[in-house]
Scaffold this active site. Sequence first.
Site, PDB file in Angstrom:
ATOM      1  N   GLY A  88     107.763  55.771  56.420  1.00 41.05           N
ATOM      2  CA  GLY A  88     107.408  54.649  55.560  1.00 41.05           C
ATOM      3  C   GLY A  88     107.524  53.337  56.278  1.00 41.05           C
ATOM      4  O   GLY A  88     106.558  52.836  56.856  1.00 41.05           O
ATOM      5  N   LYS A 129     102.371  55.929  45.553  1.00 37.98           N
ATOM      6  CA  LYS A 129     103.402  55.048  45.039  1.00 37.98           C
ATOM      7  C   LYS A 129     103.824  55.590  43.682  1.00 37.98           C
ATOM      8  O   LYS A 129     102.996  56.116  42.943  1.00 37.98           O
ATOM      9  CB  LYS A 129     102.791  53.647  44.879  1.00 37.98           C
ATOM     10  CG  LYS A 129     103.796  52.565  44.734  1.00 37.98           C
ATOM     11  CD  LYS A 129     103.163  51.223  45.074  1.00 37.98           C
ATOM     12  CE  LYS A 129     104.046  50.075  44.614  1.00 37.98           C
ATOM     13  NZ  LYS A 129     105.483  50.301  44.780  1.00 37.98           N
ATOM     14  N   ASN A 158     115.977  58.442  49.139  1.00 37.98           N
ATOM     15  CA  ASN A 158     115.319  57.167  48.827  1.00 37.98           C
ATOM     16  C   ASN A 158     116.055  56.056  49.574  1.00 37.98           C
ATOM     17  O   ASN A 158     116.987  56.319  50.330  1.00 37.98           O
ATOM     18  CB  ASN A 158     115.384  56.940  47.310  1.00 37.98           C
ATOM     19  CG  ASN A 158     114.237  56.070  46.802  1.00 37.98           C
ATOM     20  OD1 ASN A 158     113.918  55.036  47.390  1.00 37.98           O
ATOM     21  ND2 ASN A 158     113.622  56.488  45.717  1.00 37.98           N
ATOM     22  N   THR A 159     115.644  54.814  49.318  1.00 37.58           N
ATOM     23  CA  THR A 159     116.377  53.665  49.869  1.00 37.58           C
ATOM     24  C   THR A 159     117.743  53.585  49.200  1.00 37.58           C
ATOM     25  O   THR A 159     117.979  54.201  48.156  1.00 37.58           O
ATOM     26  CB  THR A 159     115.627  52.356  49.594  1.00 37.58           C
ATOM     27  OG1 THR A 159     115.453  52.231  48.179  1.00 37.58           O
ATOM     28  CG2 THR A 159     114.278  52.336  50.287  1.00 37.58           C
ATOM     29  N   LYS A 176     113.213  63.778  44.289  1.00 35.98           N
ATOM     30  CA  LYS A 176     113.646  62.825  45.324  1.00 35.98           C
ATOM     31  C   LYS A 176     114.964  62.203  44.896  1.00 35.98           C
ATOM     32  O   LYS A 176     115.047  61.552  43.860  1.00 35.98           O
ATOM     33  CB  LYS A 176     112.576  61.751  45.545  1.00 35.98           C
ATOM     34  CG  LYS A 176     112.904  60.818  46.710  1.00 35.98           C
ATOM     35  CD  LYS A 176     111.705  59.954  47.060  1.00 35.98           C
ATOM     36  CE  LYS A 176     112.023  58.971  48.167  1.00 35.98           C
ATOM     37  NZ  LYS A 176     110.854  58.140  48.505  1.00 35.98           N
ATOM     38  N   LEU A 202     108.776  48.941  41.317  1.00 34.42           N
ATOM     39  CA  LEU A 202     107.972  50.050  40.800  1.00 34.42           C
ATOM     40  C   LEU A 202     106.684  49.589  40.119  1.00 34.42           C
ATOM     41  O   LEU A 202     106.188  50.235  39.197  1.00 34.42           O
ATOM     42  CB  LEU A 202     108.811  50.911  39.829  1.00 34.42           C
ATOM     43  CG  LEU A 202     109.970  51.691  40.449  1.00 34.42           C
ATOM     44  CD1 LEU A 202     110.807  52.376  39.365  1.00 34.42           C
ATOM     45  CD2 LEU A 202     109.486  52.745  41.454  1.00 34.42           C
ATOM     46  N   GLY A 240     113.809  58.633  55.320  1.00 34.40           N
ATOM     47  CA  GLY A 240     114.726  57.510  55.497  1.00 34.40           C
ATOM     48  C   GLY A 240     114.919  57.170  56.960  1.00 34.40           C
ATOM     49  O   GLY A 240     115.609  57.874  57.678  1.00 34.40           O
ATOM     50  N   CYS A 274     115.031  55.521  42.729  1.00 36.22           N
ATOM     51  CA  CYS A 274     114.758  54.112  43.033  1.00 36.22           C
ATOM     52  C   CYS A 274     116.006  53.301  42.690  1.00 36.22           C
ATOM     53  O   CYS A 274     116.537  53.425  41.589  1.00 36.22           O
ATOM     54  CB  CYS A 274     113.566  53.599  42.223  1.00 36.22           C
ATOM     55  SG  CYS A 274     113.364  51.813  42.362  1.00 36.22           S
ATOM     56  N   SER A 301     106.621  57.801  49.647  1.00 38.23           N
ATOM     57  CA  SER A 301     106.211  57.084  48.442  1.00 38.23           C
ATOM     58  C   SER A 301     106.564  55.598  48.546  1.00 38.23           C
ATOM     59  O   SER A 301     107.559  55.228  49.159  1.00 38.23           O
ATOM     60  CB  SER A 301     106.915  57.669  47.225  1.00 38.23           C
ATOM     61  OG  SER A 301     106.513  56.975  46.069  1.00 38.23           O
TER      62      SER A 301
END
Lengths: 270, 308
Positions: B267, B49, B194-195, B167, B77, B245, B132, B25
């Site tokens: 990604g 996204k 996620n990041t 997530k 976002l 990741g 996020c 995403s």
Amino acid sequence: MDSHTLVSRPRAVRITKVRDENGQAKSLFFRDEFSSKALPGNFVIVWLPGIEEMPMNISRIDSESSVTVWPYSPGTNALCSMKEGDTIWLRGPYGNPYKILGNNSLLIGSGSGLSPLLALAKHIASKKLSATFILHAKTEQGLIFHNELAKTCEVVTATTDGSKGRKGKASYVANGLIANGKFDVVYAGLGEIELRMIFETAEARKMPVQFGLERPMLCGVGLCGSCSIGKYLVCRDGPVLNSEQIRECFAELGVFRRTKSGAIVPVKDY
Amino acid sequence: MSQEQISLEVEIAELSLRNPIILASGILGHSAEIFERIYEGGAAAVVGKSISLLPRDAYKPPAVVEVRGGFLNAIGLGNPGAEAFVQELKKLSAKKIPVIASMFGSDPEDFVKMTKILDSAGASAFELNLSCPHVKGVGTEVGQDPDLVTKIVSATRRNTSKPIFAKVSPSSEILLQTVKAAEDAGASGITATNTIRAMALDVESGMPYLSNRYGGLSGEALHPIAVRCVYEIAEHTKNPIIGCGGVVDWESAVEFILAGASAVQVGTVLASKSIGTIEEILNGIKGYMVRKGYRRISDFVGLAHSGK
């Protein structure tokens, strides 16, 4: 520039020279190893901390390269008031450049779209190939690069209002010359609506094109997708797209684009 | 064993995929045409996204900066809203491209509405962005609140029978609590991760590079942290895990699978290398399977746990 330099991390460069192009647009010269190895059509992303980050075409590629800036936003206004010794930040260069095809090319640029075509005209001249350049602006005041271009190729000056040279939009003047059929390739940096009209003429004559596109860009590296046109990304696949690629995204060219949020909006002429 | 005897197909929570590689995403996730290109490039599915019920503007650039080992991003976002995403799904309705809709928000009622319209528009599955790291009030902040996770996952579950993946964040102190809350509320599986919230400063100006100051770190530097998350989660759940990741090559993808992931998202590598990397990763996984004598991906999912 050490081996750890990351291409997508802004690096500070000092302005070595400022050239006033027409009382409005300014060319800022700087020494940057990455930019001096760029090809015509590559772009950099210029950052002024706390003000704005802006994608910009490289207008001159040399030991001292340049970007040419038109004032229209906080960042570009700040750049236009900069002096020798001031600092700007760059990342890139990015994108796919123009590729030289054939012996006799037609170049068309207008206003802010002229920058990469100046670099391209010089590149073509360095290969001893012939070129005709339609130097266009809305009015006489908007014309830039004339003397520099005249040293490299045949220049046809044109303005929308007819205040200098031929009268009419860039696409109108270009389509007149394309109809003569003596060119091997058309290179153009214009608004999409203009590009659309030129593409139709070039396709009818089976003349290959390479168009430099500009779309709203956030990341510049192929992550965010905001600059997409059809299946292509202007930042990675472009900014220069060839005839085959333009054919694939023609339904979108000059018709709609995406905003930075990804929403679809109509393209307006500039 | 020869390449012909090998199948890359995976089944995760009733989602049948031709191979284990999925677009993550937030990467090029706006447009049907680009989803199609990435599917043709080899990915088995794409995650859109993250979208909110209503459109939301992205942060001002600089929104991305390269660091050693990856990128920081704070796109914020930005998205055109659920209705606009429906239009992209419709463009793909005739094609068999599995699209996983990613959603974010803080109000369970938003998830009810989004799930309804995206489910009927043909989303193949859902991913809930509980992670996020750079937008206030959503993402990680939601993931840190197990009660809210329960409400959001239940709201989504009540409105779709399709798979739901939660997530989760790599920086969470309560990672396993979040995972449990999501699963108890009906999540079919977990996407990890996620990041991670991060920052980079320009030493000449003394300022952060990103307009939002904070961003999320992705790329190679994130990978060992994400592998740890997948491994930890796998110790506690039987539900499928999707690793995400810092996958940059087949080896980093296989690490996720050995740690317990049934599929792997890519990604940042599409920017740092190219879309063509997906094909390279798939070929590399095949070569690994031939060498190791594995016929199916499931033969080595979670194998790293058996040797403890």
